[in-house]
Each structure stands twice: as structure tokens, then as C-alpha cells.
Design a protein around this motif. Structure first.
Motif, PDB file in Angstrom:
ATOM      1  N   LEU A 363     -20.070 -25.663  65.873  1.00 46.50           N
ATOM      2  CA  LEU A 363     -20.449 -25.865  67.271  1.00 46.50           C
ATOM      3  C   LEU A 363     -19.494 -25.146  68.213  1.00 46.50           C
ATOM      4  O   LEU A 363     -19.907 -24.707  69.298  1.00 46.50           O
ATOM      5  N   LEU A 364     -18.231 -25.017  67.843  1.00 47.80           N
ATOM      6  CA  LEU A 364     -17.307 -24.222  68.649  1.00 47.80           C
ATOM      7  C   LEU A 364     -17.736 -22.756  68.670  1.00 47.80           C
ATOM      8  O   LEU A 364     -17.742 -22.110  69.726  1.00 47.80           O
ATOM      9  N   TYR A 365     -18.090 -22.226  67.502  1.00 52.23           N
ATOM     10  CA  TYR A 365     -18.608 -20.868  67.457  1.00 52.23           C
ATOM     11  C   TYR A 365     -19.886 -20.749  68.285  1.00 52.23           C
ATOM     12  O   TYR A 365     -20.108 -19.757  68.980  1.00 52.23           O
ATOM     13  N   ARG A 366     -20.727 -21.748  68.175  1.00 54.03           N
ATOM     14  CA  ARG A 366     -21.992 -21.736  68.906  1.00 54.03           C
ATOM     15  C   ARG A 366     -21.763 -21.696  70.409  1.00 54.03           C
ATOM     16  O   ARG A 366     -22.406 -20.929  71.135  1.00 54.03           O
ATOM     17  N   PHE A 367     -20.843 -22.515  70.886  1.00 52.02           N
ATOM     18  CA  PHE A 367     -20.558 -22.528  72.323  1.00 52.02           C
ATOM     19  C   PHE A 367     -20.018 -21.184  72.777  1.00 52.02           C
ATOM     20  O   PHE A 367     -20.421 -20.656  73.816  1.00 52.02           O
ATOM     21  N   ARG A 368     -19.094 -20.617  72.012  1.00 47.53           N
ATOM     22  CA  ARG A 368     -18.512 -19.340  72.424  1.00 47.53           C
ATOM     23  C   ARG A 368     -19.562 -18.236  72.431  1.00 47.53           C
ATOM     24  O   ARG A 368     -19.618 -17.419  73.341  1.00 47.53           O
ATOM     25  N   GLY A 369     -20.405 -18.193  71.400  1.00 46.94           N
ATOM     26  CA  GLY A 369     -21.430 -17.172  71.346  1.00 46.94           C
ATOM     27  C   GLY A 369     -22.458 -17.314  72.454  1.00 46.94           C
ATOM     28  O   GLY A 369     -22.862 -16.326  73.087  1.00 46.94           O
ATOM     29  N   GLU A 370     -22.905 -18.552  72.727  1.00 49.43           N
ATOM     30  CA  GLU A 370     -23.876 -18.774  73.798  1.00 49.43           C
ATOM     31  C   GLU A 370     -23.275 -18.430  75.159  1.00 49.43           C
ATOM     32  O   GLU A 370     -23.963 -17.888  76.037  1.00 49.43           O
ATOM     33  N   SER A 371     -22.013 -18.724  75.360  1.00 50.18           N
ATOM     34  CA  SER A 371     -21.370 -18.398  76.632  1.00 50.18           C
ATOM     35  C   SER A 371     -21.302 -16.894  76.848  1.00 50.18           C
ATOM     36  O   SER A 371     -21.552 -16.395  77.950  1.00 50.18           O
ATOM     37  N   LEU A 441     -10.514 -26.186  73.875  1.00 51.51           N
ATOM     38  CA  LEU A 441      -9.496 -25.635  74.772  1.00 51.51           C
ATOM     39  C   LEU A 441      -8.493 -24.781  74.010  1.00 51.51           C
ATOM     40  O   LEU A 441      -8.024 -23.755  74.515  1.00 51.51           O
ATOM     41  N   GLN A 442      -8.161 -25.191  72.802  1.00 52.31           N
ATOM     42  CA  GLN A 442      -7.250 -24.395  71.994  1.00 52.31           C
ATOM     43  C   GLN A 442      -7.845 -23.027  71.704  1.00 52.31           C
ATOM     44  O   GLN A 442      -7.144 -22.008  71.708  1.00 52.31           O
ATOM     45  N   ALA A 443      -9.151 -22.972  71.454  1.00 51.06           N
ATOM     46  CA  ALA A 443      -9.808 -21.696  71.179  1.00 51.06           C
ATOM     47  C   ALA A 443      -9.766 -20.764  72.385  1.00 51.06           C
ATOM     48  O   ALA A 443      -9.802 -19.541  72.226  1.00 51.06           O
ATOM     49  N   PHE A 444      -9.690 -21.312  73.580  1.00 51.56           N
ATOM     50  CA  PHE A 444      -9.631 -20.504  74.793  1.00 51.56           C
ATOM     51  C   PHE A 444      -8.200 -20.315  75.287  1.00 51.56           C
ATOM     52  O   PHE A 444      -7.992 -19.885  76.414  1.00 51.56           O
ATOM     53  N   GLY A 445      -7.221 -20.658  74.474  1.00 47.20           N
ATOM     54  CA  GLY A 445      -5.836 -20.405  74.822  1.00 47.20           C
ATOM     55  C   GLY A 445      -5.146 -21.504  75.595  1.00 47.20           C
ATOM     56  O   GLY A 445      -3.955 -21.384  75.887  1.00 47.20           O
ATOM     57  N   ALA A 446      -5.851 -22.583  75.937  1.00 45.49           N
ATOM     58  CA  ALA A 446      -5.243 -23.683  76.697  1.00 45.49           C
ATOM     59  C   ALA A 446      -4.700 -24.737  75.737  1.00 45.49           C
ATOM     60  O   ALA A 446      -4.977 -25.938  75.861  1.00 45.49           O
ATOM     61  N   VAL A 447      -3.911 -24.290  74.756  1.00 49.47           N
ATOM     62  CA  VAL A 447      -3.449 -25.191  73.716  1.00 49.47           C
ATOM     63  C   VAL A 447      -2.401 -26.164  74.242  1.00 49.47           C
ATOM     64  O   VAL A 447      -2.322 -27.317  73.778  1.00 49.47           O
ATOM     65  N   LEU A 448      -1.591 -25.756  75.215  1.00 48.01           N
ATOM     66  CA  LEU A 448      -0.578 -26.667  75.754  1.00 48.01           C
ATOM     67  C   LEU A 448      -1.223 -27.870  76.428  1.00 48.01           C
ATOM     68  O   LEU A 448      -0.762 -29.007  76.261  1.00 48.01           O
ATOM     69  N   SER A 449      -2.270 -27.651  77.181  1.00 51.52           N
ATOM     70  CA  SER A 449      -2.965 -28.766  77.835  1.00 51.52           C
ATOM     71  C   SER A 449      -3.567 -29.702  76.797  1.00 51.52           C
ATOM     72  O   SER A 449      -3.443 -30.933  76.898  1.00 51.52           O
ATOM     73  N   ALA A 450      -4.231 -29.134  75.792  1.00 46.22           N
ATOM     74  CA  ALA A 450      -4.847 -29.966  74.760  1.00 46.22           C
ATOM     75  C   ALA A 450      -3.790 -30.751  73.990  1.00 46.22           C
ATOM     76  O   ALA A 450      -3.959 -31.948  73.715  1.00 46.22           O
ATOM     77  N   ALA A 451      -2.690 -30.082  73.639  1.00 50.87           N
ATOM     78  CA  ALA A 451      -1.630 -30.768  72.892  1.00 50.87           C
ATOM     79  C   ALA A 451      -0.994 -31.870  73.723  1.00 50.87           C
ATOM     80  O   ALA A 451      -0.717 -32.968  73.204  1.00 50.87           O
ATOM     81  N   GLY A 452      -0.758 -31.614  74.991  1.00 49.72           N
ATOM     82  CA  GLY A 452      -0.150 -32.635  75.846  1.00 49.72           C
ATOM     83  C   GLY A 452      -1.008 -33.871  75.970  1.00 49.72           C
ATOM     84  O   GLY A 452      -0.512 -35.015  75.873  1.00 49.72           O
ATOM     85  N   VAL A 453      -2.308 -33.687  76.177  1.00 52.08           N
ATOM     86  CA  VAL A 453      -3.204 -34.840  76.318  1.00 52.08           C
ATOM     87  C   VAL A 453      -3.276 -35.621  75.010  1.00 52.08           C
ATOM     88  O   VAL A 453      -3.235 -36.862  75.010  1.00 52.08           O
ATOM     89  N   CYS A 454      -3.406 -34.919  73.877  1.00 54.66           N
ATOM     90  CA  CYS A 454      -3.484 -35.612  72.584  1.00 54.66           C
ATOM     91  C   CYS A 454      -2.193 -36.379  72.284  1.00 54.66           C
ATOM     92  O   CYS A 454      -2.236 -37.509  71.775  1.00 54.66           O
ATOM     93  N   LEU A 455      -1.054 -35.787  72.593  1.00 58.19           N
ATOM     94  CA  LEU A 455       0.213 -36.468  72.352  1.00 58.19           C
ATOM     95  C   LEU A 455       0.356 -37.711  73.225  1.00 58.19           C
ATOM     96  O   LEU A 455       0.840 -38.761  72.760  1.00 58.19           O
TER      97      LEU A 455
END
Length: 495
Positions: A363-371, A441-455
Motif C-alpha cells: 500500500l505504501l508503493y501504491r500510494f507513491r505510484g498513484e501520487s 512519512l519515513q518513505a518521504f524523508g520525514a523520518v525524524l518526525s515519525a520517530a519522535g511521535v512513535c517514541l
């Protein structure tokens, strides 16, 4: 430009062209009255007219025909003017030949003469963001199959007093698993970066050095937190760390089928659901699977031992740190989903989350391709925002539907598993939302935001277990807002 775009045969003289004259009607097509009766028609067969009586060709028609392919796809006359200037046309030449003031006036005339014929956008069916569903489902399967190892090892790990309300040996197992997730997530990013640079030998080199180090780190942590009487669990945790390192190598290098074959001995766990197997058989199946995975990984990383496999200009080690932190946060959330009540009641949730990683990846691939397709087909930013938001909702909804179905199926299959209550299902779906949006978000380079929220969510659940649903819900809402703000911008959708 160093020269003209149009290759012309060299000429010794450059005479000035004649000023174009209006077209005159051809004598053969001019209407004439019929001849009177009894008189011969003097123009019945006039023959070709003299060469000097033919009408002058309009140079604009010749130029429009020559530049038809460029003019038809131009979106503004200035593009045509740039082509004219690159062709070496000066304003004096344009005035004498075409009767226009300059290249911009000539470009506007050409733009008006030629009909627009823009090519239809094509879907990126074979681009880098297209993946087959079967491959993603295979990855989800190899993510979940190692769970059978715990079924085989359960009698071998029995004994010893538990801590923190968990059975004996659970703490070393969880500590070793979390350490492996953190290390291998960062290692995977580093190796994938080398692969993206076309340096497959350097990626193998990174895995050859990093995978054993991760196995040692997981083993050391498990031994450090093991209490007296938990030595069998610590030994199993060491094997678990070694397997995680080998699986990371095989998954990064695209050897999912080899990993699946290495996990095939764990199929012996299915009879263990109903019958008591001998301890020797249980240990033999576990060791056979581990040895096969390690052997396959060692074969795959052989190019990393060659001279010159280090690569040049690679990623800095610090660039992989945020991905390790994301692995820590997401891993803790999965563990909380598994041990929220009891290990048995949480087994279905862990199995469902693990199996769902395959469809989640697709589904991540699907979202990126459709976008990317919407980026090529839509013409306004508002249309793009609406389309991307709709695609995001559909993909997230599809993932949560798959997660719910897997949870119910795992509960039915797992022995002695209790039926999940609505609050637990809601919490599980919120954790799934956090994981999928974090991966997006990690796939789009926003890994710091994703990691911060998960932590933050994992820390809140660890400090106050009763606040699990609230922490997961807050994290899911925050990641949803971040995704909507970031992903509706066309500039972030670039290959």
C-alpha cells in the motif's frame, strides 16, 4: 548553445531571401466563363505556366511545418522564441524573411498557427514505486514465520520466576528483540542507501560488518538483563539476535525466497499446537532453521569481502540514526500490543501486526505510484491536494481493514487465545495507524518526525500502561496531521 539545433548543408553564399508576396490564385483553378458555341476554347489545354508566374511560397508555412513538433507541445510562445534564437535566427533575418519584428512576434504567430497537441501522460507502471503484491505478501510471511520459533521453544524456556508481571525469561527475550530491531533498522537504511547509489558490493560490505555487530549487541543486552534462572531464555535470545542479523541481510539483498526456505523447518511447530514434541526435536528444528538462515546470509555478503568493496562517497553513519530510533519506537509499540494484558491474549495482535507488514508495504508503493500519476495528470494544486488526500484515506483504510481481518483470523487459530474486546481492537487499529503513517512519512524523508511521535507514544505507554489507547490515539492523530500537511505538496512527490 554552441551551435544551431538544425543541421543544414554548408553553403558558399548567403543571399538575402526575397520578401514573401501574397499568394496568387493558380491559373488552372481560376474560374472562367464557358466558351460560346462554335468557338474553340483557347485555354482548353494551356499547359504549365512559366516558372516566373508561379506564386511565391509563404516562408511562414515552411517554418511552421519544420517546427511543427516543437510548436505543438509548447505551452507558451516564449518556448518557441527560444528555439528560434537557438536556431541562429537574428531579428534582421526574421524581418527580411518573415516580415515580423523579432523572434517573439514570430513565435506568437507560430503559436497561433499550430494546434496544440500535448502528449497524454502515462501511468508509471514500471517505475521505482511500483511493486507486485505477491512479493510484498511474501515479505509479510517471512516477517511472521519466526513467531513459530517461540512455539517450539516454549517448553525449553519454562521455569524461573517472572518479573514485571511477565512469565520468566520474557525480559531477556524482549530486550534482545528491541536491540535487534533498532540496530537492524539503521543497518538496513545504510545498506539500502548504498544500493540506491548502485554500489551493491559496498552494501554487502556494510551488511558483512554491521550484521555480526548487531547480533553481538542483542546477545550482550539479553545477557545483561537476564536474572538468575533465565539462562535458557538468554541463550534463545542470542539465537534470536543471530537470526535477526541474518534475516536483515537476506531481506535487504532481495533474497526473500531463500529466507523462506531457511524458515521451513519451523513448520514443525504446527504439530506442537496439539501434541507434545520431544525436546530434542524442538531444539533440532530451531537450530536447523537458524543454521540455514546464517549460511544463506554468509553466501549473500561474500562480495563485501572483496578488495574495493568499501565504496566511495557513501552515507554518513549518523544519517541512519533516525531510522534506528523509528525502529525503537515502533518496536516498543508492537510489544505493548502483545503484552498489554497477557502474552496469550496479545499473541494474535502481534501476529496480525507482523503479517500486515506485507500488505502495508504494498500500500505504501501504491500510494507513491498513484501520487506520481496524479502529479502528471492533474493541472491545479487544489485538484492534486484532493486526489492525494483521497488516496491517503483509501490506502490507510485498506491497511486497517487487512489488520482487523488478520487479528480476527489469528485469534481463531492461536490456541487458548481470548476474543479481543472492542477497546483492544481499537487500540490495535490505532497502533496500526501509527505504524503505517510512520512508515509513509519515513518513505518521504520525514523520518525524524515519525520517530519522535512513535517514541513519545511508546514512552507514554511504558510509563502509564493504562494510557495506552490515549497515547496511541494522540500519536495517530498527530501523524495524520503531519501526513496531510506534507504529502499534499506537489514538490515532495519526486522520484
Amino acid at each position: 548553445m554552441s551551435g544551431s539545433l538544425w543541421l543544414k548543408p554548408p553553403t558558399t553564399a548567403t543571399p538575402l531571401p526575397a520578401v514573401p508576396r501574397p499568394r496568387r490564385e493558380h491559373p488552372a483553378t481560376r474560374a472562367t466563363p464557358p466558351p460560346a458555341e462554335g468557338h474553340a476554347d483557347p485555354s482548353a489545354d494551356p499547359g504549365p505556366p512559366p516558372a516566373d508566374e508561379w506564386p511565391a511560397a509563404d516562408p511562414m508555412d515552411e517554418l511552421a511545418e519544420r517546427l511543427d513538433g516543437f510548436v505543438a507541445v509548447a505551452v507558451h510562445p516564449d518556448e518557441i522564441a527560444a528555439i528560434l534564437e537557438s536556431d541562429g535566427m537574428t531579428d534582421d533575418h526574421i524581418r527580411l524573411t518573415y516580415g515580423r519584428a523579432d523572434s517573439f512576434a514570430l513565435a506568437e504567430d507560430l503559436y497561433a498557427r499550430v494546434e496544440r497537441r500535448h502528449p497524454e501522460p502515462t501511468a508509471l507502471r514500471d517505475g521505482p514505486w511500483h511493486s507486485e503484491l505477491a512479493g510484498c505478501l511474501l515479505r509479510g510471511l517471512v516477517f511472521a514465520l519466526p513467531g513459530l520459533a517461540y512455539v517450539l521453544a516454549a517448553p525449553l524456556l519454562a521455569g524461573g520466576g517472572g518479573r514485571a508481571g511477565l512469565p520468566g525469561g520474557t525480559i531477556p527475550l524482549l530486550a534482545g528483540a528491541v536491540t535487534g530491531w533498532v540496530w537492524n533498522q539503521a543497518l538496513s537504511h545504510r545498506a539500502y542507501t548504498w544500493l540506491g547509489l548502485g554500489e551493491r558490493a559496498a552494501a554487502a560490505r556494510a551488511l558483512l560488518v554491521g550484521a555480526p555487530a548487531g547480533a553481538l549487541a542483542g546477545t550482550a543486552v539479553a545477557l545483561a538483563v537476564a536474572a538468575p534462572g533465565e539462562t535458557p531464555a538468554a541463550v534463545f535470545a542470542a539465537g534470536q539476535s543471530l537470526y535477526l542479523a541474518a534475516a536483515t541481510v537476506l531481506l535487504v539483498m532481495g533474497r526473500e525466497r531463500a529466507l523462506l526456505r531457511a524458515l521451513s523447518p519451523l513448520a514443525g511447530a504446527f504439530p506442537a499446537f496439539r501434541w507434545d514434541l520431544p525436546d530434542a526435536l524442538r531444539a533440532g528444528l530451531l537450530l536447523a532453521s537458524l543454521a540455514a538462515a546464517v549460511a544463506c546470509a554468509a553466501f549473500v555478503v561474500r562480495p563485501g569481502a572483496r578488495r574495493g568493496a568499501r565504496g566511495r562517497g557513501g552515507p554518513a553513519p549518523a544519517a541512519s540514526l533516525p531510522y534506528g530510533l523509528f525502529g525503537l519506537g515502533s518496536g516498543l509499540l508492537v510489544l505493548h500490543a502483545g503484552v498489554g494484558d497477557t502474552l496469550v491474549s496479545g499473541a494474535g495482535a502481534v501476529i496480525a501486526l507482523t503479517l500486515s507488514m506485507g500488505p502495508a508495504e504494498w500500500l505504501l508503493y501504491r500510494f507513491r505510484g498513484e501520487s506520481l500519476t496524479r502529479l502528471r495528470t492533474l493541472t491545479t494544486a487544489r485538484e492534486f491536494r484532493r486526489a492525494v488526500t483521497g488516496t491517503l484515506v483509501l490506502c490507510l483504510g485498506g491497511y486497517l481493514t487487512v489488520l482487523l481481518a488478520l487479528t480476527l483470523a489469528a485469534t481463531l487459530v492461536w490456541p487458548d487465545a481470548s476474543w479481543p474486546t472492542p477497546p483492544r481492537i481499537a487500540t490495535l487499529l490505532l497502533i496500526g495507524t501509527v505504524l503505517w503513517l510512520g512508515l509513509l512519512l519515513q518513505a518521504f524523508g520525514a523520518v525524524l518526525s515519525a520517530a519522535g511521535v512513535c517514541l513519545l507514544a511508546a514512552a507514554a505507554q511504558t510509563a502509564v500502561p493504562a494510557a495506552g489507547p490515549l497515547a496511541a490515539g494522540g500519536a495517530a492523530a498527530l501523524l495524520a496531521v503531519l501526513s496531510c500537511v506534507l504529502l499534499v505538496r506537489p514538490t515532495v512527490h519526486r522520484v
